[in-house]
Write an enzyme that holds these catalytic residues in place. Structure first.
Site, PDB file in Angstrom:
ATOM      1  N   ILE A  12       0.834  -1.222   0.000  1.00 53.93           N
ATOM      2  CA  ILE A  12       0.000   0.000   0.000  1.00 53.93           C
ATOM      3  C   ILE A  12       0.865   1.268   0.000  1.00 53.93           C
ATOM      4  O   ILE A  12       0.422   2.317  -0.468  1.00 53.93           O
ATOM      5  CB  ILE A  12      -0.992  -0.022   1.186  1.00 53.93           C
ATOM      6  CG1 ILE A  12      -2.166   0.939   0.929  1.00 53.93           C
ATOM      7  CG2 ILE A  12      -0.297   0.296   2.514  1.00 53.93           C
ATOM      8  CD1 ILE A  12      -3.367   0.702   1.806  1.00 53.93           C
ATOM      9  N   ASN A  25      -3.039   2.020  15.547  1.00 51.26           N
ATOM     10  CA  ASN A  25      -3.530   1.730  16.901  1.00 51.26           C
ATOM     11  C   ASN A  25      -4.015   3.055  17.472  1.00 51.26           C
ATOM     12  O   ASN A  25      -3.813   4.107  16.885  1.00 51.26           O
ATOM     13  CB  ASN A  25      -2.442   1.082  17.774  1.00 51.26           C
ATOM     14  CG  ASN A  25      -1.226   1.966  17.900  1.00 51.26           C
ATOM     15  OD1 ASN A  25      -1.310   3.111  18.336  1.00 51.26           O
ATOM     16  ND2 ASN A  25      -0.084   1.451  17.472  1.00 51.26           N
ATOM     17  N   VAL A  34       1.499  -2.818   8.697  1.00 54.95           N
ATOM     18  CA  VAL A  34       1.310  -1.775   7.672  1.00 54.95           C
ATOM     19  C   VAL A  34       1.527  -0.380   8.275  1.00 54.95           C
ATOM     20  O   VAL A  34       2.016   0.533   7.608  1.00 54.95           O
ATOM     21  CB  VAL A  34      -0.084  -1.913   7.009  1.00 54.95           C
ATOM     22  CG1 VAL A  34      -1.206  -1.542   7.963  1.00 54.95           C
ATOM     23  CG2 VAL A  34      -0.167  -1.077   5.744  1.00 54.95           C
ATOM     24  N   ASP A  35       1.243  -0.233   9.554  1.00 55.47           N
ATOM     25  CA  ASP A  35       1.465   1.047  10.263  1.00 55.47           C
ATOM     26  C   ASP A  35       2.950   1.425  10.181  1.00 55.47           C
ATOM     27  O   ASP A  35       3.324   2.541   9.806  1.00 55.47           O
ATOM     28  CB  ASP A  35       1.028   0.858  11.725  1.00 55.47           C
ATOM     29  CG  ASP A  35       0.886   2.170  12.478  1.00 55.47           C
ATOM     30  OD1 ASP A  35       0.590   2.112  13.682  1.00 55.47           O
ATOM     31  OD2 ASP A  35       1.063   3.239  11.863  1.00 55.47           O
ATOM     32  N   VAL A 121      -1.811  -8.361  13.263  1.00 53.60           N
ATOM     33  CA  VAL A 121      -1.526  -8.346  14.712  1.00 53.60           C
ATOM     34  C   VAL A 121      -2.815  -8.400  15.544  1.00 53.60           C
ATOM     35  O   VAL A 121      -2.863  -8.992  16.616  1.00 53.60           O
ATOM     36  CB  VAL A 121      -0.729  -7.060  15.053  1.00 53.60           C
ATOM     37  CG1 VAL A 121      -0.712  -6.757  16.533  1.00 53.60           C
ATOM     38  CG2 VAL A 121       0.683  -7.169  14.508  1.00 53.60           C
TER      39      VAL A 121
HETATM   40  N1  APR Z   1       0.847  -2.991   2.362  1.00 45.33           N
HETATM   41  C1  APR Z   1      -0.376  -3.568   2.464  1.00 45.33           C
HETATM   42  N2  APR Z   1      -0.734  -4.388   3.476  1.00 45.33           N
HETATM   43  C2  APR Z   1       0.211  -4.634   4.418  1.00 45.33           C
HETATM   44  C3  APR Z   1       1.510  -4.071   4.393  1.00 45.33           C
HETATM   45  C4  APR Z   1       1.811  -3.213   3.304  1.00 45.33           C
HETATM   46  N3  APR Z   1       3.003  -2.623   3.184  1.00 45.33           N
HETATM   47  N4  APR Z   1       2.195  -4.519   5.489  1.00 45.33           N
HETATM   48  C5  APR Z   1       1.364  -5.348   6.147  1.00 45.33           C
HETATM   49  N5  APR Z   1       0.177  -5.424   5.515  1.00 45.33           N
HETATM   50  C6  APR Z   1      -1.014  -6.215   5.843  1.00 45.33           C
HETATM   51  C7  APR Z   1      -0.828  -7.409   6.727  1.00 45.33           C
HETATM   52  O1  APR Z   1      -0.261  -8.493   5.992  1.00 45.33           O
HETATM   53  C8  APR Z   1      -2.271  -7.668   7.120  1.00 45.33           C
HETATM   54  O2  APR Z   1      -2.939  -8.364   6.081  1.00 45.33           O
HETATM   55  O3  APR Z   1      -1.911  -5.389   6.562  1.00 45.33           O
HETATM   56  C9  APR Z   1      -2.866  -6.243   7.194  1.00 45.33           C
HETATM   57  C10 APR Z   1      -3.102  -5.715   8.605  1.00 45.33           C
HETATM   58  O4  APR Z   1      -2.098  -6.221   9.467  1.00 45.33           O
HETATM   59  P1  APR Z   1      -1.384  -5.293  10.586  1.00 45.33           P
HETATM   60  O5  APR Z   1      -0.507  -4.326   9.932  1.00 45.33           O
HETATM   61  O6  APR Z   1      -0.795  -6.232  11.610  1.00 45.33           O
HETATM   62  O7  APR Z   1      -2.599  -4.469  11.239  1.00 45.33           O
HETATM   63  P2  APR Z   1      -3.706  -4.892  12.305  1.00 45.33           P
HETATM   64  O8  APR Z   1      -3.977  -6.358  12.309  1.00 45.33           O
HETATM   65  O9  APR Z   1      -4.846  -3.945  12.056  1.00 45.33           O
HETATM   66  O10 APR Z   1      -3.022  -4.538  13.697  1.00 45.33           O
HETATM   67  C11 APR Z   1      -2.806  -3.186  14.013  1.00 45.33           C
HETATM   68  O11 APR Z   1      -0.504  -3.541  14.465  1.00 45.33           O
HETATM   69  O12 APR Z   1       1.206  -2.510  13.407  1.00 45.33           O
HETATM   70  C12 APR Z   1       0.446  -2.486  14.535  1.00 45.33           C
HETATM   71  O13 APR Z   1       0.407  -0.179  15.167  1.00 45.33           O
HETATM   72  C13 APR Z   1      -0.370  -1.234  14.632  1.00 45.33           C
HETATM   73  O14 APR Z   1      -1.015  -1.704  16.875  1.00 45.33           O
HETATM   74  C14 APR Z   1      -1.475  -1.694  15.528  1.00 45.33           C
HETATM   75  C15 APR Z   1      -1.717  -3.116  15.063  1.00 45.33           C
END
Ligand code: APR
Length: 174
Positions: A12, A25, A34-35, A121
């Site tokens: 993304i 978060n 992704v954050d 996560v």
């Molecule tokens: N582009 C697109 N999708 C991505 C990318 C990227 N560069 N990196 C990771 N993802 C995907 C993951 O593979 C997953 O399918 O984003 C989706 C959401 O995963 P997470 O990033 O772990 O987000 P989430 O499950 O909502 O958890 C949020 O994780 O990173 C921390 O600060 C964030 O505490 C918050 C928690």
């Protein structure tokens, strides 16, 4: 209406859209997944602006500039952490998608890219999340023609297949 929602495989942070959504978060101060990728790609000014936002409630959304990202804006939304489904997780996830699209509309964004919110996560079950996301996005698109394109930008094939299945099933049932 269906054609306006696309499911793609990709990173993304590399997508050119008016706005990309960050699965954040509640602190809005960055993290992993992704954050972390979005903050790394956008550069330090993103965190600087996020510090001024005073966090964000789960299911709500806040907007910042995109800085070094190709996207003009980043819309940050904290998804629900999965606790088994009995704490309103479904409704909160639906609210994430709707809140982001409302904010995109308010900021005249015509194209919006989403990651798969909460399915990393935060352990929200993937198939269940995909159904909620597709239904929420398509409902919004049917009421707001101003949004020209929404994409689910999936980071792996398993995620992409789940969202494509959810979209195909929706089209069949619609
Ligand atoms: N582009 C697109 N999708 C991505 C990318 C990227 N560069 N990196 C990771 N993802 C995907 C993951 O593979 C997953 O399918 O984003 C989706 C959401 O995963 P997470 O990033 O772990 O987000 P989430 O499950 O909502 O958890 C949020 O994780 O990173 C921390 O600060 C964030 O505490 C918050 C928690």
């Amino acid at each position: 209406m269906m054609g306006r929602l696309e499911i793609i495989l990709g990173d993304i942070t590399k997508q050119t859209a008016d706005a990309i959504v960050n699965a954040a978060n509640c602190s809005l101060l960055g993290g992993g997944g992704v954050d972390g990728a979005i903050h790394r790609a956008a550069g330090p000014e993103l965190l600087k602006e996020c510090r001024t936002l005073n966090g964000c409630e789960t299911g709500k959304a806040k907007i910042t500039k995109g800085y070094r990202l190709p996207a003009k804006y980043v819309i940050h939304t904290p998804g629900p952490i999965w606790h088994g489904g009995s704490r309103g997780e479904d409704g909160l996830l639906e609210s994430c998608y709707r809140s982001c699209l409302e904010l995109a509309l308010e900021n005249n964004c015509k194209t919006v890219d989403f990651p798969s919110i909460s399915t990393g996560v935060y352990h929200f079950p993937l198939e269940r999340a995909a159904k909620i996301a597709v239904a929420s996005i398509l409902a919004f698109l049917s009421e707001h023609v101003e949004i020209e394109r929404v994409r689910m930008v999936c980071f792996d094939e398993r995620t992409k297949a789940a969202y494509q299945r959810a979209l195909d099933d929706f089209e069949v049932s619609a």
